[in-house]
Motif scaffolding. Structure first.
Motif, PDB file in Angstrom:
ATOM      1  N   CYS A  87      -4.221  -3.979  -7.210  1.00 38.49           N
ATOM      2  CA  CYS A  87      -2.829  -3.592  -7.379  1.00 38.49           C
ATOM      3  C   CYS A  87      -2.176  -4.297  -8.567  1.00 38.49           C
ATOM      4  O   CYS A  87      -2.200  -5.521  -8.639  1.00 38.49           O
ATOM      5  N   CYS A  91       0.726  -7.106   0.327  1.00 34.22           N
ATOM      6  CA  CYS A  91       1.337  -6.323  -0.739  1.00 34.22           C
ATOM      7  C   CYS A  91       1.639  -4.914  -0.225  1.00 34.22           C
ATOM      8  O   CYS A  91       0.777  -4.262   0.377  1.00 34.22           O
ATOM      9  N   HIS A 106       0.872  -4.819  -9.065  1.00 31.84           N
ATOM     10  CA  HIS A 106       1.914  -5.695  -8.537  1.00 31.84           C
ATOM     11  C   HIS A 106       1.366  -7.087  -8.260  1.00 31.84           C
ATOM     12  O   HIS A 106       1.917  -8.099  -8.661  1.00 31.84           O
ATOM     13  N   TRP A 148       8.320  -7.753  -0.117  1.00 30.43           N
ATOM     14  CA  TRP A 148       7.644  -6.527  -0.527  1.00 30.43           C
ATOM     15  C   TRP A 148       7.230  -5.676   0.675  1.00 30.43           C
ATOM     16  O   TRP A 148       7.153  -4.469   0.617  1.00 30.43           O
ATOM     17  N   SER A 199       1.909  -2.298  -1.870  1.00 31.69           N
ATOM     18  CA  SER A 199       1.212  -1.257  -2.620  1.00 31.69           C
ATOM     19  C   SER A 199      -0.253  -1.121  -2.235  1.00 31.69           C
ATOM     20  O   SER A 199      -0.797  -0.022  -2.193  1.00 31.69           O
ATOM     21  N   THR A 201       7.488 -12.746  -2.226  1.00 30.00           N
ATOM     22  CA  THR A 201       6.675 -11.558  -1.966  1.00 30.00           C
ATOM     23  C   THR A 201       6.803 -11.069  -0.533  1.00 30.00           C
ATOM     24  O   THR A 201       6.400  -9.954  -0.230  1.00 30.00           O
TER      25      THR A 201
END
Length: 281
Positions: free
Chosen positions: A253, A214, A255, A194, A216, A191
Motif C-alpha cells: 500500500c 491500514c 499509504h 485510518w 487501504s 494511523t
C-alpha cells in the motif's frame, strides 16, 4: 630518549647508517646502533638530540625499535624518501609516532596522510593518534565509526581537551535515537484514525481491534512498527537504516510505504543535522 648506554647487551650496527664520519650514535630499544650526522638532525628535525648530551662520547638511547628508526632516519638525509604506500599499519603506526615525537618534518605529513588511509580499518588507533597530535579533521572522520566502542573506553584514552566534545557528540546521536522512537509513537497514534471500527485481515477474517491496520490494504502496522523498533536499540543501529527498514518492501500500500518513508526520512534528517566533531572542537 635516554642517556648513554650502560647496557652489557651486545649491539650491532645498522648496515645503512654506519658512516665513520658520523658524530651522533643512537641505540634502539632492541640494541641496534645508528651512526647519524648531527648536521642533518639540526637541519631536518626539531627533537634530536638534546644539547646536554655529549654525543661524540655517549650513545643516546631511544625507545623505538630498529625497524622504526631504520625508516625514520632515511627522512633526514637528502635522498629519495621511503615509499610508504604499501607499508602495513603495524609498521606505519610507530613510525608516525616517532616522526611526531622527534619532529622529523619531512616524515610528519606523509605519515599523517598514510594514517588517514587506515581510517576504516584501524578507526580507534587512527583516532587516538590524531587526537594526540591535534589532527582534529581526522578525529572527526573517525568519530562516527567508533560509536560501537563503549564511551568509557574512548574517554579514558582521549586527551583532556577532547573529553567534553566527545560526550556531546555521542549525546547528539542519542538524541537522534530518542527522536526516532518518539516519532514512531506519534505516527502509530496518528494511523489509528485510518482504520474502520471493524478490522479484517487480507483473507476477510475479523481481527482484534487492539491492532492498527491500514484502511487501504489491511497491513498490520503494529507488527511492522514493532519490527523496526526492536532494531532501533542503540546509536549504532542508526547506521543500518537500510536493514532496519528493509521489510517495508513487502508492503503493497502506498499509504503505508509513505508512513515508513517519512519515519526513515525524519531519522536521516536528524543524522545529517549532527554537527561534525571538528565543529564542536
Amino acid at each position: 630518549m635516554g642517556s648513554a648506554s650502560n647496557s652489557d647487551r651486545p649491539a650491532v650496527t645498522s648496515e645503512r647508517f654506519c658512516q665513520q664520519d658520523s658524530d651522533v650514535i643512537f641505540r634502539s630499544c632492541d640494541d641496534v646502533l645508528f651512526h647519524i650526522h648531527r648536521k642533518n638532525l639540526e637541519t631536518n628535525t626539531g627533537g634530536f638530540p638534546p644539547e646536554e648530551f655529549d654525543t661524540k662520547k655517549e650513545i643516546v638511547l631511544l625507545t623505538e625499535t630498529a625497524s622504526t628508526l631504520e625508516l625514520l632516519f632515511q627522512f633526514i638525509y637528502p635522498q629519495r624518501h621511503p615509499d610508504l604506500e604499501t607499508t602495513p599499519f603495524e609498521v606505519l603506526d610507530p613510525l608516525a609516532e616517532a616522526a611526531e615525537k622527534y619532529e622529523v618534518y619531512s616524515a610528519i605529513n606523509i605519515c599523517k596522510i598514510r594514517m588517514r588511509s587506515f581510517v576504516k580499518e584501524q578507526s580507534l588507533a587512527v583516532m587516538l593518534f590524531a587526537a594526540k597530535h591535534g589532527y582534529y579533521d581526522i578525529v572527526s572522520e573517525t568519530a562516527s565509526l567508533l560509536l560501537h566502542v563503549p564511551i568509557e573506553e574512548i574517554l579514558l584514552r582521549l586527551p583532556p581537551q577532547l573529553v567534553i566534545p566527545w560526550v556531546l557528540y555521542v549525546d547528539s546521536w542519542n538524541k537522534v535515537l530518542r527522536n526516532a522512537i518518539t516519532y514512531s509513537t506519534k505516527v502509530i497514534e496518528g494511523t489509528r484514525n485510518w482504520a474502520p471500527t471493524t478490522y479484517y485481515d487480507r483473507l476477510g477474517h475479523h481481527v482484534s481491534q487492539a491492532a492498527t491496520y491500514c484502511i487501504s490494504c489491511n497491513f498490520n502496522l503494529d507488527i511492522a512498527f514493532g519490527r523496526v523498533l526492536r532494531h532501533l536499540d542503540s546509536i549504532q543501529s542508526l547506521e543500518k537504516l537500510d536493514v532496519i527498514f528493509g521489510h517495508v518492501d513487502e508492503v503493497c500500500c502506498p499509504h503505508t510505504l509513505a508512513v515508513f518513508g517519512a519515519w526513515r526520512l525524519s531519522i536521516e534528517e536528524d543524522i545529517s543535522a549532527i554537527e561534525p566533531l571538528v565543529t564542536v572542537l
